[in-house]
Design an enzyme around this catalytic site. Structure first.
Site, PDB file in Angstrom:
ATOM      1  N   SER A  60      -6.287  -3.432  14.667  1.00 57.18           N
ATOM      2  CA  SER A  60      -5.557  -2.821  15.697  1.00 57.18           C
ATOM      3  C   SER A  60      -6.545  -2.537  16.993  1.00 57.18           C
ATOM      4  CB  SER A  60      -4.564  -1.475  15.053  1.00 57.18           C
ATOM      5  OG  SER A  60      -5.401  -0.737  14.405  1.00 57.18           O
ATOM      6  N   ARG A  62      -3.175   3.229  12.635  1.00 58.26           N
ATOM      7  CA  ARG A  62      -2.635   4.703  11.633  1.00 58.26           C
ATOM      8  C   ARG A  62      -1.761   5.253  12.618  1.00 58.26           C
ATOM      9  NH1 ARG A  62      -8.475   6.038   8.631  1.00 58.26           N
ATOM     10  NH2 ARG A  62      -8.427   3.949   7.446  1.00 58.26           N
ATOM     11  N   CYS A  94       0.935  -1.140   0.009  1.00 60.22           N
ATOM     12  CA  CYS A  94      -0.119  -0.208  -0.017  1.00 60.22           C
ATOM     13  C   CYS A  94       0.793   1.290   0.032  1.00 60.22           C
ATOM     14  CB  CYS A  94      -0.965  -0.119   1.203  1.00 60.22           C
ATOM     15  SG  CYS A  94      -2.480   1.229   0.795  1.00 60.22           S
ATOM     16  N   LYS A 114     -11.839  -7.715   6.260  1.00 59.73           N
ATOM     17  CA  LYS A 114     -11.234  -6.857   7.384  1.00 59.73           C
ATOM     18  C   LYS A 114     -12.005  -5.826   7.753  1.00 59.73           C
ATOM     19  CE  LYS A 114      -7.084  -3.815   7.776  1.00 59.73           C
ATOM     20  NZ  LYS A 114      -6.320  -3.070   7.048  1.00 59.73           N
ATOM     21  N   CYS A 147      -0.070   4.098   1.748  1.00 60.95           N
ATOM     22  CA  CYS A 147      -0.446   5.355   2.780  1.00 60.95           C
ATOM     23  C   CYS A 147       0.771   5.495   3.978  1.00 60.95           C
ATOM     24  CB  CYS A 147      -1.694   4.832   3.424  1.00 60.95           C
ATOM     25  SG  CYS A 147      -1.864   3.513   4.250  1.00 60.95           S
ATOM     26  N   LYS A 157     -12.319  -4.938   2.203  1.00 58.79           N
ATOM     27  CA  LYS A 157     -11.760  -4.087   3.429  1.00 58.79           C
ATOM     28  C   LYS A 157     -12.532  -2.971   3.553  1.00 58.79           C
ATOM     29  CE  LYS A 157      -7.463  -1.341   4.442  1.00 58.79           C
ATOM     30  NZ  LYS A 157      -6.364  -1.252   4.168  1.00 58.79           N
TER      31      LYS A 157
HETATM   32  C1  PBG Z   1      -2.943   0.095   4.967  1.00 58.79           C
HETATM   33  C2  PBG Z   1      -3.401  -0.685   6.065  1.00 58.79           C
HETATM   34  C3  PBG Z   1      -4.474  -0.381   7.154  1.00 58.79           C
HETATM   35  C4  PBG Z   1      -4.126  -1.702   8.057  1.00 58.79           C
HETATM   36  C5  PBG Z   1      -3.598  -2.603   7.256  1.00 58.79           C
HETATM   37  N1  PBG Z   1      -3.051  -1.907   6.016  1.00 58.79           N
HETATM   38  C6  PBG Z   1      -4.459   0.608   7.600  1.00 58.79           C
HETATM   39  C7  PBG Z   1      -5.558   1.584   6.741  1.00 58.79           C
HETATM   40  O1  PBG Z   1      -6.378   0.929   5.778  1.00 58.79           O
HETATM   41  O2  PBG Z   1      -5.882   2.694   7.148  1.00 58.79           O
HETATM   42  C8  PBG Z   1      -5.055  -1.773   9.222  1.00 58.79           C
HETATM   43  C9  PBG Z   1      -4.301  -2.767  10.185  1.00 58.79           C
HETATM   44  C10 PBG Z   1      -4.898  -2.627  11.629  1.00 58.79           C
HETATM   45  O3  PBG Z   1      -5.793  -1.607  11.930  1.00 58.79           O
HETATM   46  O4  PBG Z   1      -4.407  -3.273  12.392  1.00 58.79           O
HETATM   47  N2  PBG Z   1      -3.920   0.637   3.978  1.00 58.79           N
HETATM   48 ZN    ZN Z   2      -3.280   2.127   2.644  1.00 61.05          ZN
END
Ligand code: PBG
Ligand code: ZN
Length: 319
Positions: free
Chosen positions: A271, A202, A116, A245, A118, A192
């Protein structure tokens, strides 16, 4: 009378008729890797989870392998971010270097990487952002392809795209195949959801969007049929494993996906789910048994693979 209690009388018979059993084989343990040396720093939003520098993560991997965990998913937090997330696909990026060091020392550990943008973009979105603020789908795909390829070249065993752009599974599959990585599986974050349960992550990954939210690419929590379509498209494009997820508010989705496709399914126990439970245990509000109860429910719903920050707790409970 139907005496259902006969099979609950003692642990022997309960063990014998138990329908769902967790195994360490089911688990993938997430690790957060930062630049620098000699760093093992607890993440304030996730008690018991740490930021590791590459040298220190090697000690952690030794520990988890001794506990019997066989697979990890890596998240990198670079020092430098820019608008196109160039550190995400650099051969000298944090994740690429980490994979190399880990594989050199522990060739047997199975390394999954989160694909990803981000964590690597200055704006914190999962793709390329246009001047009008939109996250552009098709401009993002080549970057995702480059990121996945750089992970495979560094030695990752499996890539897991989490960006939620359309067509990314097919795009990544093509790039991997063209470069001789046809045997690297793709675990797609297929269903997701745009979820508040990612809050602690985050903070851990410093990846919150600088403006707006992720609702133009992640799914609406109210939708279930749409999850089936998302999964269907990803399978058509070549996903080997599909993911739902978060896990706990989406157990119905896990079950529907399992019944519809009979594909290997991963569930990400995210998380926020972890931290809520962890805090409740630490404050004496619930007992520790809640961890196994919750994880068993994810497997019972239909998950074959569980990505969880609790994997070490599970391993210790088996010792
Ligand atoms: C990246 C990503 C995220 C998570 C896994 N890969 C965060 C998001 O999409 O904001 C979340 C994992 C977690 O909360 O444990 N895109
Ligand atoms: Zn991301």
């Amino acid at each position: 009378m139907n005496r259902t209690r006969r099979l609950r009388r003692n642990p022997f018979i309960r063990d014998m008729v138990r329908e769902t059993k967790l195994s360490l084989d089911d688990f993938i343990y997430p690790l957060f890797i930062v630049e620098g040396e000699d760093i093992k720093r607890e993440i304030s939003s996730m008690r018991g989870v740490y930021h590791f520098s590459i040298d220190k993560v090697l000690d952690e991997i030794k520990e988890i392998m001794d506990l019997g965990i066989k697979s990890i998913i890596l998240f990198g937090i670079p020092n430098d971010k820019d608008s196109i997330g160039s550190e995400a696909y650099s051969s000298q990026g944090i994740i690429q270097r980490a994979i190399g060091e880990i594989k050199k020392k522990f060739p047997e550990i199975y390394i999954v990487t989160d694909v990803c943008m981000c964590e690597y973009t200055s704006h914190g979105h999962c793709g390329i952002v246009l001047d009008n603020g939109d996250v552009d789908n098709d401009k993002t795909l080549p970057y995702l392809g480059k990121i996945a390829l750089s992970h495979a070249e560094a030695g990752a065993d499996m890539v897991a795209p989490s960006d939620m752009m359309d067509g990314r599974v097919g795009y990544i599959r093509k790039i991997l195949d063209e470069n001789g990585f046809e045997m690297i599986p793709i675990m797609a974050y297929s269903a997701k959801y745009a979820s508040a349960f990612y809050g602690p992550f985050r903070e851990a990954a410093a990846s919150a969007p600088q403006w707006g939210d992720r609702r133009s690419y992640q799914m609406d929590p109210a939708n279930s049929n749409e999850a089936i379509r998302e999964v269907m498209y990803d399978i058509e494009e070549g996903a080997d494993i599909v993911m739902v997820k978060p896990a706990l508010s989406y157990l119905d989705i896990i079950r529907r996906v399992k019944d519809n496709f009979r594909m290997p399914i991963a569930a990400y126990n995210v998380s926020g789910e972890y931290s809520m439970i962890k805090n409740a245990i630490e404050n004496g509000i619930v007992g520790e048994e809640i961890i196994m109860e919750v994880l068993t429910s994810i497997k019972r719903a239909g998950a074959d693979i569980i990505i969880s920050y609790f994997a070490k707790d599970v391993a210790k409970s088996f010792k």
